[in-house]
Design an enzyme around this catalytic site. Sequence first.
Site, PDB file in Angstrom:
ATOM      1  N   ASP A   1       0.856  -1.195   0.000  1.00  0.00           N
ATOM      2  CA  ASP A   1       0.000   0.000   0.000  1.00  0.00           C
ATOM      3  C   ASP A   1       0.893   1.246   0.000  1.00  0.00           C
ATOM      4  OD1 ASP A   1      -2.108  -1.704   0.347  1.00  0.00           O
ATOM      5  OD2 ASP A   1      -2.478  -1.214   2.456  1.00  0.00           O
TER       6      ASP A   1
ATOM      7  N   GLU B   1       0.308   4.310   1.023  1.00  0.00           N
ATOM      8  CA  GLU B   1       0.296   5.129   2.235  1.00  0.00           C
ATOM      9  C   GLU B   1       0.958   4.458   3.431  1.00  0.00           C
ATOM     10  OE1 GLU B   1      -3.801   6.124   2.572  1.00  0.00           O
ATOM     11  OE2 GLU B   1      -4.393   4.096   3.149  1.00  0.00           O
TER      12      GLU B   1
ATOM     13  N   THR C   1       0.952 -21.355  -2.911  1.00  0.00           N
ATOM     14  CA  THR C   1       1.889 -20.595  -2.073  1.00  0.00           C
ATOM     15  C   THR C   1       2.434 -19.342  -2.774  1.00  0.00           C
ATOM     16  OG1 THR C   1       3.827 -21.805  -2.828  1.00  0.00           O
ATOM     17  CG2 THR C   1       2.648 -22.719  -0.939  1.00  0.00           C
ATOM     18  N   LYS C   2       2.158 -19.223  -4.059  1.00  0.00           N
ATOM     19  CA  LYS C   2       2.769 -18.113  -4.819  1.00  0.00           C
ATOM     20  C   LYS C   2       2.405 -16.724  -4.278  1.00  0.00           C
ATOM     21  CE  LYS C   2       4.976 -18.770  -8.452  1.00  0.00           C
ATOM     22  NZ  LYS C   2       6.325 -19.348  -8.383  1.00  0.00           N
TER      23      LYS C   2
ATOM     24  N   GLY D   1     -25.332   5.035  19.243  1.00  0.00           N
ATOM     25  CA  GLY D   1     -25.443   5.465  17.857  1.00  0.00           C
ATOM     26  C   GLY D   1     -25.511   6.973  17.772  1.00  0.00           C
TER      27      GLY D   1
ATOM     28  N   CYS E   1     -25.908   3.964  26.027  1.00  0.00           N
ATOM     29  CA  CYS E   1     -25.690   5.322  25.527  1.00  0.00           C
ATOM     30  C   CYS E   1     -26.940   5.831  24.794  1.00  0.00           C
ATOM     31  CB  CYS E   1     -24.430   5.360  24.675  1.00  0.00           C
ATOM     32  SG  CYS E   1     -23.670   6.983  24.692  1.00  0.00           S
TER      33      CYS E   1
ATOM     34  N   HIS F   1     -20.303   2.980  28.065  1.00  0.00           N
ATOM     35  CA  HIS F   1     -20.140   1.802  27.204  1.00  0.00           C
ATOM     36  C   HIS F   1     -19.497   0.648  27.975  1.00  0.00           C
ATOM     37  CE1 HIS F   1     -21.365   3.607  23.389  1.00  0.00           C
ATOM     38  NE2 HIS F   1     -20.874   4.719  23.891  1.00  0.00           N
TER      39      HIS F   1
ATOM     40  N   GLU G   1     -19.529  -2.406  27.352  1.00  0.00           N
ATOM     41  CA  GLU G   1     -18.998  -3.449  26.471  1.00  0.00           C
ATOM     42  C   GLU G   1     -17.486  -3.320  26.259  1.00  0.00           C
ATOM     43  OE1 GLU G   1     -20.843  -0.902  25.555  1.00  0.00           O
ATOM     44  OE2 GLU G   1     -20.320  -0.121  23.566  1.00  0.00           O
TER      45      GLU G   1
END
Length: 547
Positions: free
Chosen positions: A146, A148, A187-188, A353, A380, A519, A521
């Site tokens: 990539d 960046e 595997t290439k 949300g 929330c 939150h 979680e």
Amino acid sequence: MARFIFITGGVVSSLGKGLASAALGSLLQARGFSVRLRKLDPYLNVDPGTMSPFEHGEVFVTDDGAETDLDLGHYERFTGVAARNTDSVSSGRIYSTVLEKERRGDYLGKTIQVIPHVTNEIKDFISIGEDEVDFMLCEIGGTVGDIEALPFFEAIRQFSQDKPRGQCIFMHLTLLPYLAASGELKTKPTQHSVKELRSIGISPDVLVCRSEHPIPEKEREKIGLFCNVRKEAVIAAYDLKSIYEAPLAYHAQGLDQAVLDAFNISPAPKPDLSVWEDVADRIHNTDGEVNIAIVGKYVQLEDAYKSIKEAVTHGGMANRVKVNVKWVDAETFDSKDAAPSLAGFHAILVPGGFGERGTEGKIKAAQFAREKKIPYLGICLGMQMAVIEAARNVAGLTAAGSEEFDHEAGKKRFEPVVYHLKEWVQGNHTVRRKAGDDKGGTMRLGAYDAILTEGSRAAQAYGATAIEERHRHRYEVDTKYRDQLEKFGLMFSGMSPDGRLPEIVEWKDHPWFVGVQFHPELKSKPFAPHPLFADFVRAAMENSRLV
Ligand code: GLN
């Protein structure tokens, strides 16, 4: 001083680098080492806080209030080590720091370049707190090749040269595609990916190969030979029923041993895997199942609610019950009856949300759960919608709404039970916001204390009356309406220590109805399920026995 493990990926994206890194972290801990995990992301956003959950998945919030990549959630769930804002960085953050320094004149008139200025900034980031742990695991987002990501690859190459020999290793994840027609694993692509990595000066010490089929010994040898990696350091990663099997599966394939060998750590301390054996046992040996509806907006992409899904699973593990999650799009009953979509579930969860879409549906979900006495956990926005529902349908405030989407201008009798919070106390200072502030990093973010009412459902679940939980929101329930709502049975059972911000509400005469402004979680772990999720699933189980 820490040893460094750099984790990169090739061939395709979404290979599970984050999971492999997290599992490796937990295996090193099992052998008695301390670890910290970090994520370096090549995108140009300063942080994921302003990115759409549809595109980037959930934003994971740390105790110290950073909005980070969801991989940090995996790191915490597998190692139990609380992430910090110095554990996640993006190109955007690196560049903005470099540009700030340039404006300040810190570079004393030098021409600013990717090498060395950007790479130095990345290297400085990697080494923050390097004396604190035995192993620092740094995952590079994206895929080798990539454009960046190049400064990150260059920086880790330089970093390994700056350190004494043997202090850094590279682990590369690839995919072995299976060609059904010839019945072969190819595997290439792995060879090409490693070639790409070596062309920028990085030679992997450990190769983790994702494969849907067993990798024959002959193929492992071939991969080792062509990729210049020891055969024992070619590790197979097969698909798993549960991600929490990953530590044991990687251990069985020899990942932690290969890593310790690459560092020449001998003899390797014996691992204690009992935590993960217990986790696996709780996944495989369940008694019964419950069906839980998660009523949200970003339901097309499960990653948008990653930590919620995991926390619900942990709740199941705490009760040794299988949890079946069904994603329900709140928008589908914004202007219809919710009952046909919600009937038959043992519990309903409305997650966080942003924005108006789907909020009327969420309000109906809260109403349905209240009226039908179905366990409800509102997180929330899910708490805010439950309060609006209570105000409108129980307390007679028919014009109740939230300043987030019901604008005062258009409504004569608007009751903003949820209002835009502009000032609050954090530790010993006051935070202030204005309506037109920048969007990024300006919410009430990170860990805050809350005091719970003795004897409340919340206090019972936590087994405590003082808690600390992570926040990420701009709006808040207004205490102005507290007395009126409490009169009708909606208890404000958790408050900020100064008594100004409602943290938890719950219906008194309901088997289990809890809304939380934070939150929970984000802090749940498979080996330490969050008490609210554990109790919520327990209530779902009880409800399943009734229907
Ligand atoms: N949109 C709401 C707020 O900003 C809720 C945020 C959330 O659910 N995380 O307060």
